[in-house]
Design a protein around this motif. Structure first.
Motif, PDB file in Angstrom:
ATOM      1  N   LYS B   3       0.814  -1.211   0.000  1.00 23.85           N
ATOM      2  CA  LYS B   3       0.000   0.000   0.000  1.00 23.85           C
ATOM      3  C   LYS B   3       0.853   1.269   0.000  1.00 23.85           C
ATOM      4  O   LYS B   3       1.943   1.313   0.574  1.00 23.85           O
ATOM      5  CB  LYS B   3      -0.895   0.008   1.243  1.00 23.85           C
ATOM      6  N   GLU B   7      -3.108   5.197   0.831  1.00 22.55           N
ATOM      7  CA  GLU B   7      -3.984   4.034   1.043  1.00 22.55           C
ATOM      8  C   GLU B   7      -3.949   3.581   2.507  1.00 22.55           C
ATOM      9  O   GLU B   7      -4.970   3.183   3.067  1.00 22.55           O
ATOM     10  CB  GLU B   7      -3.567   2.877   0.130  1.00 22.55           C
ATOM     11  N   SER B  11      -7.135   3.547   4.862  1.00 25.04           N
ATOM     12  CA  SER B  11      -7.517   2.249   5.436  1.00 25.04           C
ATOM     13  C   SER B  11      -7.746   2.397   6.929  1.00 25.04           C
ATOM     14  O   SER B  11      -8.751   1.933   7.476  1.00 25.04           O
ATOM     15  CB  SER B  11      -6.422   1.195   5.197  1.00 25.04           C
ATOM     16  N   ARG B  12      -6.812   3.052   7.584  1.00 23.36           N
ATOM     17  CA  ARG B  12      -6.939   3.266   9.036  1.00 23.36           C
ATOM     18  C   ARG B  12      -8.223   4.051   9.334  1.00 23.36           C
ATOM     19  O   ARG B  12      -9.016   3.682  10.211  1.00 23.36           O
ATOM     20  CB  ARG B  12      -5.694   4.036   9.527  1.00 23.36           C
ATOM     21  N   SER B  14     -10.949   4.489   7.594  1.00 15.37           N
ATOM     22  CA  SER B  14     -12.241   3.922   7.189  1.00 15.37           C
ATOM     23  C   SER B  14     -12.475   2.556   7.828  1.00 15.37           C
ATOM     24  O   SER B  14     -13.552   1.975   7.678  1.00 15.37           O
ATOM     25  CB  SER B  14     -12.302   3.800   5.652  1.00 15.37           C
ATOM     26  N   GLY B  15     -11.460   2.040   8.504  1.00 23.79           N
ATOM     27  CA  GLY B  15     -11.614   0.749   9.184  1.00 23.79           C
ATOM     28  C   GLY B  15     -11.709  -0.428   8.230  1.00 23.79           C
ATOM     29  O   GLY B  15     -12.265  -1.461   8.556  1.00 23.79           O
ATOM     30  N   LYS B  16     -11.170  -0.266   7.027  1.00 24.38           N
ATOM     31  CA  LYS B  16     -11.165  -1.389   6.082  1.00 24.38           C
ATOM     32  C   LYS B  16      -9.933  -1.320   5.194  1.00 24.38           C
ATOM     33  O   LYS B  16      -9.262  -0.292   5.119  1.00 24.38           O
ATOM     34  CB  LYS B  16     -12.442  -1.387   5.240  1.00 24.38           C
ATOM     35  N   ASN B  17      -9.660  -2.425   4.527  1.00 23.70           N
ATOM     36  CA  ASN B  17      -8.495  -2.521   3.668  1.00 23.70           C
ATOM     37  C   ASN B  17      -8.837  -1.909   2.299  1.00 23.70           C
ATOM     38  O   ASN B  17      -9.404  -2.582   1.454  1.00 23.70           O
ATOM     39  CB  ASN B  17      -8.173  -4.018   3.532  1.00 23.70           C
ATOM     40  N   VAL B  18      -8.524  -0.642   2.094  1.00 28.79           N
ATOM     41  CA  VAL B  18      -9.042   0.053   0.906  1.00 28.79           C
ATOM     42  C   VAL B  18      -8.256  -0.283  -0.366  1.00 28.79           C
ATOM     43  O   VAL B  18      -7.083  -0.663  -0.314  1.00 28.79           O
ATOM     44  CB  VAL B  18      -9.051   1.588   1.091  1.00 28.79           C
ATOM     45  N   GLU B  19      -8.953  -0.132  -1.488  1.00 23.50           N
ATOM     46  CA  GLU B  19      -8.302  -0.318  -2.790  1.00 23.50           C
ATOM     47  C   GLU B  19      -8.452   0.950  -3.611  1.00 23.50           C
ATOM     48  O   GLU B  19      -9.430   1.688  -3.451  1.00 23.50           O
ATOM     49  CB  GLU B  19      -8.954  -1.474  -3.535  1.00 23.50           C
ATOM     50  N   GLU B  22     -11.861   2.836  -4.982  1.00 26.80           N
ATOM     51  CA  GLU B  22     -13.012   2.496  -4.133  1.00 26.80           C
ATOM     52  C   GLU B  22     -13.553   3.755  -3.442  1.00 26.80           C
ATOM     53  O   GLU B  22     -12.792   4.651  -3.089  1.00 26.80           O
ATOM     54  CB  GLU B  22     -12.509   1.501  -3.088  1.00 26.80           C
ATOM     55  N   VAL B  24     -15.010   5.225  -0.060  1.00 26.49           N
ATOM     56  CA  VAL B  24     -15.044   4.834   1.351  1.00 26.49           C
ATOM     57  C   VAL B  24     -15.523   6.019   2.189  1.00 26.49           C
ATOM     58  O   VAL B  24     -15.408   7.170   1.779  1.00 26.49           O
ATOM     59  CB  VAL B  24     -13.653   4.399   1.882  1.00 26.49           C
TER      60      VAL B  24
END
Lengths: 170, 418
Positions: B3, B7, B11-12, B14-19, B22, B24
């Motif tokens: 990442k 990213e 990710s941190r 939004s609490g998800k593994n972002v791509e 995407e 978010v």
């Protein structure tokens, strides 16, 4: 989701139309009255624009429409004049977000941007992603906006959307 | 796939593994608005049913664009901000004269790894400290005031490697003008732009802020410099947290990597009416100028004032030129005072104004007349930007601005023999 049909006469502009020409900074620091500010809409490119534009009219422009300052007053004054939509080859990102948030439809179509002439009548279907120019017998497809943005537009802007939903629903 | 820093931050938050690509919804760490955008944001906050801010400690309001106020209308908008700040108990409300919002944000609030939004397009500046920061509009910042959240499209990252040694009289401003000329006003639209390489490693935080400040002029969403020892020193001096963990993964995906050798870059100038209309200064040398502006969120910091003061020391500016100097903050002003730069400016015949945005947005402190030519160290040269649609604005570095103020004509500092 039901959108009012968009149909209007075209005003044509070029590339890199920035927010300083859409609404000069010297006016926007003095008031929040959009009606007053709308008298100066597009002043930097056409001082008579606010007198000529009619509700429902469509702006068609080139690349990078709305670049520059983050001032939301820019899409707001266009909305205040009743502009039905802005079609451009591409948009600067802050203007794009602001337009959706104030309920002004914005859509990207390189072909429509190139081929449409001032004074043409365009019909736009936001959900289907189709622009029709009946006189020129041309039709253009564009990628419809993500559903969250269509929802915001359909609500009439971010204020109404958040009142209804409380938060963003992707 | 590894990442990028952008990213990782999203990710941190939004609490998800972002791509990449995407959409978010992310938690915002800081939200800022100023007198050009906060009044509308306050109005919209109320219209959307806002009563209390989601977190008053994370909201920063600044009066800097027309400060002190020049008209009754502006005064009323300033009053609205003061009332709102008192009512909402906003501790981080900066009234007239403290400084440009972006300078105050980097001096006092931003930390590496944060998600920062501001109702101002130059919010992208704070990427120089390793934060994800980007500009939004008034209604969106009002929504953040209410909910603490915002949607983002995870951007691709354009990496710009700057190698080589900067020639004398070439500054970070010349580098970023050159890059905007190469990449174009929409060449990085929606992207993160990350600066790396030897030249960036040796650049001060002030210089990195100048680079990141102007990425929006190529359409970018955010600028970025990977935090290093220079960032750490800057942040720790200001007693804030520094996270060493924030690095690009070795296999992070960049949409494109561009390589430049800064030793080949000459002093640059952005000619009217667009920021990407960039040429070497020597190509427009000799044009008569009427006003020079040294300041702004781009070039109003100590390093910028130093570069100009060194050129102006012991000299007088041309009698045909007005030179307006606006330090970006009270801290910058005090440091410049201590170093003797302010005395140098006054003795050279410059006009000093209080910290703030100065004449950059065309509402006060130096609106040019029709037909006049302005040389500005700021970031925009659009028609009417400085309040007069018939004046021409050229964007340059502090060095080119200072040398040209002395000669009364656009002058390349590289060829100048003072």
């Amino acid at each position: 989701m039901v959108f009012k049909p968009i149909k209007g006469r075209v005003w044509k502009f070029g590339d890199d139309v920035n927010t300083d020409v859409i609404i000069p900074g010297k006016y926007k620091f003095k008031t929040l009255n959009m009606k007053e500010l709308a008298e100066h809409a597009m002043e930097g490119l056409d001082p008579n624009f606010s007198k000529k534009a009619k509700p429902g009219d469509v702006i068609v422009a080139g690349k990078n429409f709305g670049c520059g300052s983050s001032r939301e007053h820019a899409p707001r004054v266009l909305k205040e004049l009743g502009i039905g939509a802005v079609v451009a080859e591409s948009f600067a990102r802050i203007f794009f977000r602001n337009a959706i948030n104030v309920g002004l439809p914005v859509l990207e179509s390189k072909e429509a941007s190139k081929e449409t002439r001032e004074g043409d009548i365009l019909e736009i279907d936001l959900e289907a992603g189709v622009i029709k120019n009946r006189e020129a017998e041309r039709s253009y497809n564009f990628r419809p906006l993500p559903s969250v943005l269509l929802d915001i537009l359909q609500s009439g802007g971010l204020v109404e959307y958040l009142k209804k939903k409380g938060t963003y629903v992707l | 796939m590894g990442k990028t820093i952008t990213e990782k931050i999203l990710s941190r938050a939004s609490g998800k593994n972002v791509e990449q690509g995407e959409l978010v919804v992310a938690e915002v760490d800081l939200a800022m608005a100023h007198d050009g955008t906060a009044p509308l944001a306050i109005k919209m906050f109320r219209e959307m049913g806002g009563e209390l801010l989601w977190n008053a400690k994370k909201v920063i309001l600044v009066i800097d664009h027309v400060a002190p106020s020049a008209t009754e209308g502006t005064s009323s908008l300033h009053k609205l901000m003061r009332q709102f700040s008192a009512e909402q108990k906003i501790e981080n409300f900066y009234d007239v004269g403290v400084g440009v919002c972006h300078q105050l944000m980097v001096e006092k609030h931003v930390e590496p790894g944060m998600v920062v939004v501001g109702a101002d397009s130059h919010t992208c500046t704070y990427g120089a400290l390793g934060a994800f920061s980007t500009g939004i509009g008034s209604t969106e910042v009002a929504a953040v005031f209410k909910t603490g959240k915002l949607w983002f499209k995870v951007p691709e990252t354009l990496k710009i490697n700057l190698d080589g040694e900067m020639p004398p009289h070439v500054t970070p401003k010349d580098v970023i003008l050159y890059l905007i000329g190469q990449i174009g006003a929409d060449g990085a639209t929606y992207k993160a732009v990350e600066f790396s390489g030897e030249a960036v490693k040796h650049m001060s935080v002030d210089g990195r802020l100048t680079l990141c400040n102007m990425v929006v002029e190529m359409g970018a969403k955010n600028g970025l410099v990977e935090p290093d020892e220079t960032t750490e020193k800057y942040i720790l001096e200001k007693r804030r947290n520094f996270s060493k963990a924030l690095k690009n993964d070795p296999d992070a995906e960049f949409v494109e990597t561009r390589e430049y050798d800064v030793s080949k870059i000459e002093p640059q100038i952005a000619c009217p009416p667009t920021v990407d209309n960039v040429k070497p200064v020597k190509e427009v040398e000799g044009l008569d100028i009427h006003q020079v502006f040294l300041g702004s969120c781009t070039d109003g910091r100590v390093e910028d004032l130093k570069e100009a003061a060194e050129i102006l020391a012991g000299k007088r500016i041309s009698p045909h030129v007005r030179m307006i100097v606006v330090p970006a903050s009270v801290n910058v002003y005090l440091e410049a005072l201590e170093a003797g730069f302010i005395k140098t400016f006054l003795e050279a015949g410059c006009t000093l104004c209080n910290p703030g945005c100065g004449p950059c947005v065309g509402a006060h402190q130096g609106i040019p007349a029709p037909g006049e030519v302005v040389l500005s160290t700021s970031n925009r040269n659009f028609v009417g930007r400085m309040g007069c649609a018939e004046a021409d604005i050229y964007l340059v570095s502090p060095k080119t601005a200072a040398v040209s103020a002395l000669t009364g004509k656009i002058t390349d500092p590289q060829g100048w023999r003072g």
